[in-house]
Scaffold this motif. Structure first.
Motif, PDB file in Angstrom:
ATOM      1  N   ASP A  27       0.824  -1.208   0.000  1.00 43.36           N
ATOM      2  CA  ASP A  27       0.000   0.000   0.000  1.00 43.36           C
ATOM      3  C   ASP A  27       0.858   1.258   0.000  1.00 43.36           C
ATOM      4  OD1 ASP A  27      -2.297  -1.492  -0.025  1.00 43.36           O
ATOM      5  OD2 ASP A  27      -2.623  -1.404   2.136  1.00 43.36           O
ATOM      6  N   GLU A  60       0.946   3.962  -3.007  1.00 41.73           N
ATOM      7  CA  GLU A  60       0.635   5.366  -2.737  1.00 41.73           C
ATOM      8  C   GLU A  60       1.729   6.287  -3.289  1.00 41.73           C
ATOM      9  OE1 GLU A  60      -0.315   8.280   1.084  1.00 41.73           O
ATOM     10  OE2 GLU A  60      -0.148   6.109   1.372  1.00 41.73           O
ATOM     11  N   GLU A  70      -7.413  14.112  -5.270  1.00 47.53           N
ATOM     12  CA  GLU A  70      -7.526  13.082  -4.227  1.00 47.53           C
ATOM     13  C   GLU A  70      -8.468  11.965  -4.667  1.00 47.53           C
ATOM     14  OE1 GLU A  70      -5.807  12.720  -1.460  1.00 47.53           O
ATOM     15  OE2 GLU A  70      -4.654  14.471  -2.088  1.00 47.53           O
ATOM     16  N   GLU A  71      -9.556  12.326  -5.310  1.00 42.99           N
ATOM     17  CA  GLU A  71     -10.508  11.328  -5.795  1.00 42.99           C
ATOM     18  C   GLU A  71      -9.892  10.492  -6.921  1.00 42.99           C
ATOM     19  OE1 GLU A  71     -14.803  13.503  -4.959  1.00 42.99           O
ATOM     20  OE2 GLU A  71     -13.673  14.000  -6.768  1.00 42.99           O
ATOM     21  N   GLN A  72      -9.094  11.149  -7.773  1.00 41.66           N
ATOM     22  CA  GLN A  72      -8.403  10.414  -8.832  1.00 41.66           C
ATOM     23  C   GLN A  72      -7.418   9.395  -8.247  1.00 41.66           C
ATOM     24  OE1 GLN A  72      -6.877  12.794 -12.190  1.00 41.66           O
ATOM     25  NE2 GLN A  72      -8.169  14.482 -11.459  1.00 41.66           N
ATOM     26  N   LYS A  73      -6.743   9.788  -7.170  1.00 43.33           N
ATOM     27  CA  LYS A  73      -5.804   8.875  -6.499  1.00 43.33           C
ATOM     28  C   LYS A  73      -6.523   7.650  -5.964  1.00 43.33           C
ATOM     29  CE  LYS A  73      -2.424  12.362  -5.019  1.00 43.33           C
ATOM     30  NZ  LYS A  73      -1.816  13.043  -3.837  1.00 43.33           N
ATOM     31  N   GLU A  74      -7.682   7.863  -5.355  1.00 41.82           N
ATOM     32  CA  GLU A  74      -8.448   6.746  -4.800  1.00 41.82           C
ATOM     33  C   GLU A  74      -8.918   5.795  -5.906  1.00 41.82           C
ATOM     34  OE1 GLU A  74      -9.097   5.773  -1.645  1.00 41.82           O
ATOM     35  OE2 GLU A  74      -7.625   7.303  -1.102  1.00 41.82           O
ATOM     36  N   ILE A  75      -9.330   6.376  -7.023  1.00 37.91           N
ATOM     37  CA  ILE A  75      -9.774   5.556  -8.161  1.00 37.91           C
ATOM     38  C   ILE A  75      -8.613   4.703  -8.689  1.00 37.91           C
ATOM     39  CG2 ILE A  75     -10.588   5.620 -10.556  1.00 37.91           C
ATOM     40  CD1 ILE A  75     -12.137   8.221  -9.748  1.00 37.91           C
ATOM     41  N   LYS A  84      -5.951   3.797  -7.079  1.00 42.15           N
ATOM     42  CA  LYS A  84      -5.592   2.810  -6.061  1.00 42.15           C
ATOM     43  C   LYS A  84      -6.496   1.578  -6.147  1.00 42.15           C
ATOM     44  CE  LYS A  84      -4.548   2.391  -1.140  1.00 42.15           C
ATOM     45  NZ  LYS A  84      -4.524   3.078   0.174  1.00 42.15           N
ATOM     46  N   LYS A  85      -7.789   1.804  -6.318  1.00 40.83           N
ATOM     47  CA  LYS A  85      -8.739   0.688  -6.437  1.00 40.83           C
ATOM     48  C   LYS A  85      -8.473  -0.128  -7.699  1.00 40.83           C
ATOM     49  CE  LYS A  85     -12.515   2.800  -3.834  1.00 40.83           C
ATOM     50  NZ  LYS A  85     -13.902   3.348  -3.892  1.00 40.83           N
ATOM     51  N   SER A 133      -5.262  -2.161  -7.236  1.00 40.58           N
ATOM     52  CA  SER A 133      -5.472  -3.231  -6.249  1.00 40.58           C
ATOM     53  C   SER A 133      -6.249  -4.393  -6.845  1.00 40.58           C
ATOM     54  CB  SER A 133      -6.208  -2.685  -5.021  1.00 40.58           C
ATOM     55  OG  SER A 133      -5.440  -1.709  -4.365  1.00 40.58           O
TER      56      SER A 133
END
Length: 213
Positions: free
Chosen positions: A153, A157, A189-194, A196-197, A200
């Protein structure tokens, strides 16, 4: 040249016991004893492999419990299981090494009788060293398994942050137009979360499997 074979067999025995495949180990030990007692010296110094016989008895008595004990959370049980594995591995090495020594060096029977006190001390010391190293390997493996999702993780990141810093956002969007059609443009920040998913799901990390459960 022949001294290479016994350690290899000892390593194979350790591998089998760590997987709970005790029957394979019993066969290897029994075959070694048959080789020993098939010789004239083996029949004269019949008591010589008594420690290897004790190792075989331990294998037949504990069976797959050796593997289970090794990975117990209880420290004492884990040390005991690891010590049994190390002892059986060392005594397999000793048994086949003694036979090859007899066959290749033509040592007389009295030499085998005289060396018994010395090989007991030597093999117990080797068992102790093997136990310590095996416990260290088990502990290290547990730590790697435990922290590998966190390490993954963290690396992911850092990779995403680097990607977001280097990428050029060429999307010139009219805020009024977005508001008119009720469309929300994702923030960094939302792009980073997308991202990351997505990463993963592709890699199927242990973290994802745990979350699914």
């Amino acid at each position: 040249m022949f001294s290479v074979l016994p350690p290899i067999l000892g390593t194979i025995v350790a591998g089998y016991l760590s997987e709970g495949r005790w029957k394979h180990v019993a066969i290897i030990m029994l075959f070694g004893l048959l080789l020993w007692y098939s010789t004239d010296i083996g029949r004269i110094v019949y008591y010589y492999p008594f420690v290897s016989i004790f190792a075989l008895i331990l294998i037949l008595y504990l069976r797959e419990k050796i593997c289970k004990l090794m990975f117990e959370k209880n420290v004492i049980k884990s040390i005991f299981g690891t010590a049994v594995l190390s002892f059986c591995s060392v005594m397999t090495d000793h048994l086949y090494g003694s036979f090859l020594g007899m066959w290749y060096l033509n040592l007389p029977a009295y030499m085998y009788a005289e060396v018994i006190p010395h090989f007991i001390k030597e093999r117990l010391f080797m068992t102790l060293i093997g136990t310590v190293f095996t416990i260290m390997i088990i502990y290290l493996t547990k730590m790697i398994i435990k922290y590998s999702p966190k390490i993954y993780d963290k690396m992911l990141e850092e990779h995403i942050n680097e990607y977001m810093q280097n990428k050029k956002d060429d999307h010139k969007v009219d805020p009024e137009l977005l508001e008119k059609y009720n469309i929300k443009y994702p923030s960094q920040e939302e792009q980073k979360e997308i991202l990351k998913k997505v990463f993963s799901q592709i890699s199927k990390t242990p973290t994802d499997k745990t979350k699914d459960k």
